[in-house]
Design an enzyme around this catalytic site. Structure first.
Site, PDB file in Angstrom:
ATOM      1  N   CYS A  70       0.819  -1.212   0.000  1.00 55.58           N
ATOM      2  CA  CYS A  70       0.000   0.000   0.000  1.00 55.58           C
ATOM      3  C   CYS A  70       0.852   1.260   0.000  1.00 55.58           C
ATOM      4  O   CYS A  70       0.655   2.161  -0.808  1.00 55.58           O
ATOM      5  CB  CYS A  70      -0.927   0.010   1.208  1.00 55.58           C
ATOM      6  SG  CYS A  70      -1.908   1.516   1.355  1.00 55.58           S
ATOM      7  N   CYS A  75      -1.532   1.774  -2.975  1.00 50.67           N
ATOM      8  CA  CYS A  75      -2.509   2.848  -2.775  1.00 50.67           C
ATOM      9  C   CYS A  75      -1.897   4.246  -2.776  1.00 50.67           C
ATOM     10  O   CYS A  75      -2.398   5.147  -3.458  1.00 50.67           O
ATOM     11  CB  CYS A  75      -3.244   2.656  -1.449  1.00 50.67           C
ATOM     12  SG  CYS A  75      -3.643   0.954  -1.036  1.00 50.67           S
ATOM     13  N   LYS A  78      -0.125   5.302  -6.140  1.00 52.91           N
ATOM     14  CA  LYS A  78      -1.196   5.346  -7.144  1.00 52.91           C
ATOM     15  C   LYS A  78      -2.028   6.602  -7.005  1.00 52.91           C
ATOM     16  O   LYS A  78      -2.308   7.302  -7.976  1.00 52.91           O
ATOM     17  CB  LYS A  78      -2.050   4.087  -6.985  1.00 52.91           C
ATOM     18  CG  LYS A  78      -3.278   3.953  -7.886  1.00 52.91           C
ATOM     19  CD  LYS A  78      -4.529   4.566  -7.319  1.00 52.91           C
ATOM     20  CE  LYS A  78      -4.937   4.071  -5.958  1.00 52.91           C
ATOM     21  NZ  LYS A  78      -5.518   2.738  -5.941  1.00 52.91           N
ATOM     22  N   TYR A 210      -9.567  -2.935 -10.489  1.00 50.51           N
ATOM     23  CA  TYR A 210      -9.131  -1.664  -9.920  1.00 50.51           C
ATOM     24  C   TYR A 210      -7.914  -1.106 -10.649  1.00 50.51           C
ATOM     25  O   TYR A 210      -7.914   0.032 -11.135  1.00 50.51           O
ATOM     26  CB  TYR A 210      -8.687  -1.850  -8.461  1.00 50.51           C
ATOM     27  CG  TYR A 210      -9.723  -2.017  -7.412  1.00 50.51           C
ATOM     28  CD1 TYR A 210     -10.009  -0.986  -6.531  1.00 50.51           C
ATOM     29  CD2 TYR A 210     -10.396  -3.220  -7.231  1.00 50.51           C
ATOM     30  CE1 TYR A 210     -10.922  -1.139  -5.505  1.00 50.51           C
ATOM     31  CE2 TYR A 210     -11.318  -3.391  -6.223  1.00 50.51           C
ATOM     32  CZ  TYR A 210     -11.578  -2.347  -5.353  1.00 50.51           C
ATOM     33  OH  TYR A 210     -12.488  -2.499  -4.355  1.00 50.51           O
ATOM     34  N   GLU A 214      -7.686   2.261 -13.107  1.00 50.29           N
ATOM     35  CA  GLU A 214      -6.978   3.387 -12.494  1.00 50.29           C
ATOM     36  C   GLU A 214      -5.798   3.828 -13.347  1.00 50.29           C
ATOM     37  O   GLU A 214      -5.609   5.029 -13.591  1.00 50.29           O
ATOM     38  CB  GLU A 214      -6.528   3.011 -11.082  1.00 50.29           C
ATOM     39  CG  GLU A 214      -7.695   2.944 -10.103  1.00 50.29           C
ATOM     40  CD  GLU A 214      -7.349   2.365  -8.750  1.00 50.29           C
ATOM     41  OE1 GLU A 214      -8.158   2.510  -7.821  1.00 50.29           O
ATOM     42  OE2 GLU A 214      -6.268   1.746  -8.620  1.00 50.29           O
ATOM     43  N   HIS A 469     -26.357  22.225   0.845  1.00 48.47           N
ATOM     44  CA  HIS A 469     -26.615  22.811  -0.475  1.00 48.47           C
ATOM     45  C   HIS A 469     -25.722  24.028  -0.713  1.00 48.47           C
ATOM     46  O   HIS A 469     -25.522  24.838   0.196  1.00 48.47           O
ATOM     47  CB  HIS A 469     -28.082  23.229  -0.582  1.00 48.47           C
ATOM     48  CG  HIS A 469     -28.462  23.740  -1.931  1.00 48.47           C
ATOM     49  ND1 HIS A 469     -28.663  22.892  -3.000  1.00 48.47           N
ATOM     50  CD2 HIS A 469     -28.651  25.007  -2.389  1.00 48.47           C
ATOM     51  CE1 HIS A 469     -28.975  23.622  -4.063  1.00 48.47           C
ATOM     52  NE2 HIS A 469     -28.966  24.907  -3.712  1.00 48.47           N
ATOM     53  N   GLU A 474     -25.804  15.988  -1.311  1.00 41.53           N
ATOM     54  CA  GLU A 474     -27.193  16.148  -0.877  1.00 41.53           C
ATOM     55  C   GLU A 474     -28.148  15.283  -1.700  1.00 41.53           C
ATOM     56  O   GLU A 474     -29.265  14.996  -1.268  1.00 41.53           O
ATOM     57  CB  GLU A 474     -27.619  17.615  -0.955  1.00 41.53           C
ATOM     58  CG  GLU A 474     -27.744  18.175  -2.359  1.00 41.53           C
ATOM     59  CD  GLU A 474     -28.229  19.627  -2.365  1.00 41.53           C
ATOM     60  OE1 GLU A 474     -29.148  19.946  -1.595  1.00 41.53           O
ATOM     61  OE2 GLU A 474     -27.677  20.422  -3.147  1.00 41.53           O
TER      62      GLU A 474
END
Length: 495
Positions: A70, A75, A78, A210, A214, A469, A474
């Site tokens: 990772c 991760c 990347k 993935y 990616e 908002h 939302e």
């Protein structure tokens, strides 16, 4: 204070019977899961050692690094490249917001790589300090299991030392898998893709998971021509089908050439680049070919067969619900077990291991409502059940709520790329079973949604929540009109 340790399923009242071992715990593998388990075990009073291969950005049988996949080749680097790739399209969009870019903007691949390497070296040092501060003894070298309570450490100079431990934890992760076709040595894996010396102008990526989508987004965002080759009709097998289709449209809309229901048959080296042959008779010329064809557990050199530790067909370590192998003193967590291969899951498993064995509180990892994200551009994120999974698991009907809209930012920039959101609800109980989003900031939004689902939120509670908002998030609390109602006996409509 005497340590409490799990011994044959029972908590000991004294640590005296462990005195003849060199360590209470020896961890093989200092990635995310191993470091977490080692630190937390030490904080509970255990005497802990951990071993890891020497640092190198490119993984091999003799290289690794504290922090694991990772941090060093997964991760973190990347995501840094994803950020880098996002600026090109952002600069184009900025023109509509009044930013006048009068000269051509150049991209310096080597500068980004240098910054990326600086960051992973920094994180490698942080992980080492975390272990040191927790009182964990770190060894650099290759660890092998040579007995139920013995680990052999092969040091960098080749010498071997044996240590005994009451408990041994395997946390060696996984490695990239390569497709066995003629010319496969011309291809690279994600390890090399994160450290290429030269930026590829033409890239072919094999895979639909993935890593494939990616890197397709990364290289395309930086200006490369990208061909994405995958075996199924849509990329990202296992995700919600409707959201997979959204990702495919977005990738294509960003200029990536898609090759569904296709695989590669041969690679050839030529003066003009790598000639890539597909099973449909197509020939693509590329500067780089990336195999993103899955990962395999790192168990090959651990000597587990000789000790009697059971492995599955993919050579992953078989464990029970507490992460214990069939050999009571040996445990395993993370990708090497091939359960749910995500960094936060390895961290959870490491935490549960430490609580179970040294914390006096047997704890099973909970795999329900684990959120995840694919950092394509724009990203996809989800938590809970997909529509397909809900239809299979729910006895009655499933209510589906969807919303597709042009993000406010795009109304000015002119980019034609919709954000799509989805809620999957048990029609009888009103419980929200799953949520998905593909669009800007999807992972940041989904982390909050994951808390709600973990707490058992209902659709009524979503509807009664006041939105922020103006925001995209939302929309999750304003989807009041049911898109469709489905069950095992009722086909989908309005897709």
């Amino acid at each position: 204070m005497a340590r409490k340790m799990l011994i044959d399923g029972e908590l000991s009242k004294s640590g005296e019977e462990e005195a003849h071992y060199d360590f209470d715990l020896f961890v093989i593998g200092a990635g995310s899961g191993g470091v977490r388990a080692g630190r937390f075990s030490a904080q509970s009073g255990a005497k802990v050692a951990i071993c890891e291969l020497p640092f190198d950005p490119i993984s091999s049988e003799v290289s690794g690094g504290v922090g694991g996949t990772c941090v060093i080749r997964g991760c973190v680097p990347k995501k840094i490249l994803v950020y880098g790739a996002s600026y090109g399209p952002e600069l184009e969009d900025a023109k509509s917001y009044g930013w006048e870019v009068n000269e051509r903007v150049n991209f310096n691949w080597k500068k980004l790589l240098h910054k990326k390497t600086e960051e992973i070296v920094r994180l490698n040092g942080i992980y080492k300090r975390l272990l040191s501060n927790a009182g964990v003894k770190l060894f650099e070298g290759e660890g092998r299991v040579i007995g139920p309570n013995e680990v052999e450490l092969i040091q960098l100079d080749g010498t071997k030392i044996t240590y005994s431990a009451k408990h041994i934890l395997i946390a060696t992760g996984s490695r990239a898998h390569r497709l066995d076709i003629p010319g496969q040595e011309l291809a690279i894996t994600s390890d090399e893709a994160l450290s290429l010396e030269e930026f590829p102008k033409r890239a072919v990526i094999l895979g639909g998971g993935y890593i494939a989508v990616e890197f397709a987004s990364i290289w395309r965002g930086m200006g490369a021509a990208v061909d994405l080759v995958f075996r199924k009709e849509l990329p990202l097998r296992g995700f919600d089908d409707e959201m997979r289709a959204v990702v495919a449209r977005n990738l294509e809309g960003r200029g990536i050439t898609m090759h569904p229901c296709t695989t590669l048959t041969k690679l050839e080296k030529t003066e003009g680049g790598i000639k890539v042959h597909t099973d449909h008779g197509e020939v693509i010329l590329a500067d780089v070919v990336l195999f993103a064809t899955g990962r395999l557990p790192n168990t090959k050199r651990l000597n587990l067969d000789a000790v009697g530790v059971e492995l599955d067909k993919k050579k992953a370590v078989k464990v029970d619900e507490y992460s214990r192998t069939n050999v009571p003193s040996i445990w395993a967590i993370g990708d090497v077990t091939n359960r749910m291969n995500l960094t936060p899951v390895a961290l959870m498993e490491g935490t549960c291991f430490a609580k179970t064995v040294f914390g006096g509180k047997p704890t099973k990892p909970d795999y329900s409502y684990i959120p995840c994200a694919t950092f394509c551009i724009p990203p996809l994120s989800c938590v809970g059940l997909s529509e397909e999974q809900a239809i299979e698991q729910v006895n009655g009907e499933v209510s589906v709520y969807t919303s597709a809209f042009n993000p406010m930012k795009n109304t000015i920039s002119g980019r034609t790329e919709k954000s799509v959101m989805k809620l999957v609800v048990d029609a009888e109980t009103d419980k929200v079973l799953g949520a998905s989003m593909c669009g800007p900031d999807a992972p940041e939004i989904m982390q909050g949604i994951a808390v709600a689902l973990k707490c058992g939120a209902t659709k009524e509670q979503f509807d009664s929540t006041v939105g922020i908002h103006p925001s995209a998030a939302e929309e999750f609390v304003t989807m009041r009109s049911e898109t469709r109602r489905v069950s095992k006996n009722k086909p989908k409509t309005n897709l």
